[in-house]
Design an enzyme around this catalytic site. Structure first.
Site, PDB file in Angstrom:
ATOM      1  CB  THR A 321      -0.945   0.012   1.217  1.00  0.00           C
ATOM      2  OG1 THR A 321      -1.767   1.182   1.175  1.00  0.00           O
ATOM      3  CG2 THR A 321      -0.191  -0.006   2.527  1.00  0.00           C
ATOM      4  CG  HIS A 373       5.531 -11.372  16.920  1.00  0.00           C
ATOM      5  ND1 HIS A 373       6.555 -12.059  16.312  1.00  0.00           N
ATOM      6  CD2 HIS A 373       6.072 -10.842  18.054  1.00  0.00           C
ATOM      7  CE1 HIS A 373       7.653 -11.967  17.040  1.00  0.00           C
ATOM      8  NE2 HIS A 373       7.387 -11.229  18.101  1.00  0.00           N
TER       9      HIS A 373
END
Length: 410
Positions: A321, A373
Site C-alpha cells: 500500500t 507475530h
C-alpha cells in the site's frame, strides 16, 4: 412479456448483495445492458445491467439485502418507451413554473407578516429559559422554531456556539447507512485487531538510484510500452525478491497449520470511489517491469470505473500500500487478512543523511512492514525490510541483473 431480473452471482462464496442505489426510476424505459442499479457485496460494488429493453418495475428498495438469484425488478419487454408522456410531463412542469412566476405578492401583507415574525414574539421553554440565563442571552436574540414561535432548547444551542459565544452558524448533521462493502471492511479490520498479534517495523530507503533510472529511461519506456515507469514496479520486484529470501512473510495461518506459498500474488491497494480496493497481481515474481506497470494501470482503471470483479481481488499472499500518494510521511498499515504481512510505502522527501562521513541531501522514503507475530518473528520482519531497502538502493544489481536496458525491454 414480463422478465424477472435476478441477482447474478458476483463471485464465489458470496450469497447476498445489498441494493446500494437505483440508477433508474420505477416506470422508466431501460435499454439492454444499461446500468440500472449499483449493488454492494462483501468484497466489491458492482453495477447491475438490464438484461433486456423495456419498462422497469422496481421490486427491491435501496438498502435492501437480496440473496443471489433473488428478483430485484421486473422488465416489461413488450412495452415501448413512452416519449409522449415524458414530453407532456415536461410541458406541465414548465406551465406550473410560469404560473408561480405570475403570482403577485401584496407589499403591505408581506410587511405585516415580517412584523409578526419577530424574535421578541418567541416564548422560551423551561429548558431554553435556563440556557438563556446561564449564557446571559435575551429571548429577543433567539428566533423560536417551535410551535407558535416558541423558543426551544435547540434554538438556544444554535445561538450559543460551544455554550459560550453567540452565533447563528448551522449545527446540522446527517445520518447515512454504511455500504455493505464498508461494513464488511470494518468487520475484517476488527477481526485483524482481535485475531492477530500485529507488530510494525520501520526502515528508510534512499530513492536516489530509482530516481536516476526513471529519469534516464522514463520517456523511452513510456513511448515503447504506453505506461509510466513508476515506483510500484521497483517495489513489487523488490518485495518478490525479499519474499523468496524470507518465505514466512509469504505465508498464512489456517487453523493450526501454516501455509507457505511458492508463488507471489501481490495485492496492490488502490483508492477508488467506493473506498480502498486491493486487486491482485498474479505470479508477480514472473512479471517484468513492463508487465507490472501495465497490469497495475489496467486494474486501477477497473477500480476507478467500478468494474473490478471479486475474483480480481481474491487470493493475494502479500499486500503493498502506498500512502505516499496522499502525502503520508509514516503509518502502521493494517494486515489484509488472511495474509500475514503488508508493506507500507510513504512520500519521498529530501532529507539530510550522512554518506561517508559527509552530510548530503537525498530523496528518502520511510517504509513500514506490519506483520503477524504468530507466524513471523523479528528476524524475518527486519530482514525482509532490509532486503527491500537493498534492492531499492541498488536496483541495477538486485533487480536488473546489472543490465537495466535489457530488463526494461528497451
Amino acid at each position: 412479456m414480463i422478465l424477472d431480473m435476478k441477482v447474478p452471482s458476483p463471485g464465489e462464496s458470496i450469497t447476498e448483495v445489498e441494493i446500494s442505489s437505483w440508477l433508474v426510476k420505477n416506470g422508466d424505459y431501460v435499454t439492454k445492458d444499461q446500468a440500472i442499479a449499483e449493488v454492494d457485496s462483501d468484497k466489491a460494488t458492482l453495477e447491475l445491467p438490464a438484461q433486456e429493453s423495456g419498462v422497469i418495475t422496481l421490486k427491491a428498495k435501496e438498502g435492501q439485502t437480496v440473496p443471489v438469484g433473488g428478483v430485484v425488478c421486473h422488465i416489461d419487454i413488450s412495452a415501448a418507451p413512452s416519449y409522449g408522456q415524458a414530453n407532456q410531463k415536461e410541458v406541465s412542469e414548465e406551465v406550473s413554473l410560469e404560473k408561480v412566476a405570475e403570482v403577485k405578492v401584496d407589499t403591505s401583507s408581506a410587511m405585516l407578516l415580517e412584523k409578526i415574525d419577530t424574535y421578541a414574539s418567541g416564548i422560551p421553554s423551561p429548558a431554553a429559559r435556563k440556557l438563556l440565563a446561564e449564557n446571559n442571552i435575551q429571548p429577543e436574540q433567539v428566533k423560536g422554531t417551535g410551535k407558535a414561535g416558541r423558543i426551544t432548547k435547540e434554538d438556544v444551542v444554535q445561538t450559543v456556539a460551544s455554550m459560550g459565544s453567540p452565533t447563528t452558524a448551522p449545527r446540522s448533521s446527517q445520518v447515512s447507512r454504511l455500504s455493505k462493502l464498508r461494513r464488511k471492511l470494518s468487520e475484517r479490520l476488527v477481526s485483524v485487531k482481535n485475531g492477530t498479534v500485529m507488530l510494525t517495523t520501520f526502515n528508510e530507503v534512499d530513492m536516489s538510484e530509482v530516481f536516476c533510472l526513471r529519469k534516464r529511461f522514463k520517456e523511452t519506456f513510456k513511448e515503447k510500452h504506453g505506461v509510466n515507469l513508476g515506483f510500484m514496479s521497483f517495489f513489487t520486484r523488490a518485495c518478490t525478491r525479499a519474499l523468496h529470501l524470507y518465505p514466512d512473510v509469504n505465508a498464512m495461518i489456517d487453523g493450526e497449520n501454516k501455509i507457505n506459498f511458492a508463488y507471489c500474488d501481490i495485492s496492490i491497494a488502490v483508492s477508488g470511489p467506493k473506498g480502498l480496493m486491493v486487486p491482485v497481481l498474479r505470479n508477480a515474481e514472473l512479471l517484468t517491469f513492463r508487465s507490472i506497470e501495465q497490469e497495475i494501470k489496467r486494474l486501477a482503471m477497473r477500480v476507478q470505473e467500478g468494474h473490478i470483479s471479486v475474483d480480481e481481488m481474491t487470493g493475494g499472499t502479500f499486500t503493498i500500500t502506498n500512502g505516499g500518494v496522499f502525502g503520508s510521511m509514516l503509518s502502521t498499515p493494517i494486515i489484509n487478512p488472511p495474509q500475514s504481512a503488508i508493506l507500507g510505502m510513504h512520500n519521498v522527501i529530501d532529507r539530510p543523511i550522512v554518506i561517508n562521513g559527509k552530510i548530503e541531501i537525498h530523496p528518502m522514503m520511510y517504509v513500514a512492514l506490519s506483520y503477524d507475530h504468530r507466524i513471523i518473528d523479528g528476524r524475518e520482519s527486519v530482514g525482509f525490510l532490509v532486503a527491500v531497502k537493498e534492492a531499492i538502493e541498488n536496483p541495477v544489481e538486485h533487480l536488473m541483473k546489472s543490465n537495466p536496458q535489457t530488463t526494461l525491454e528497451l
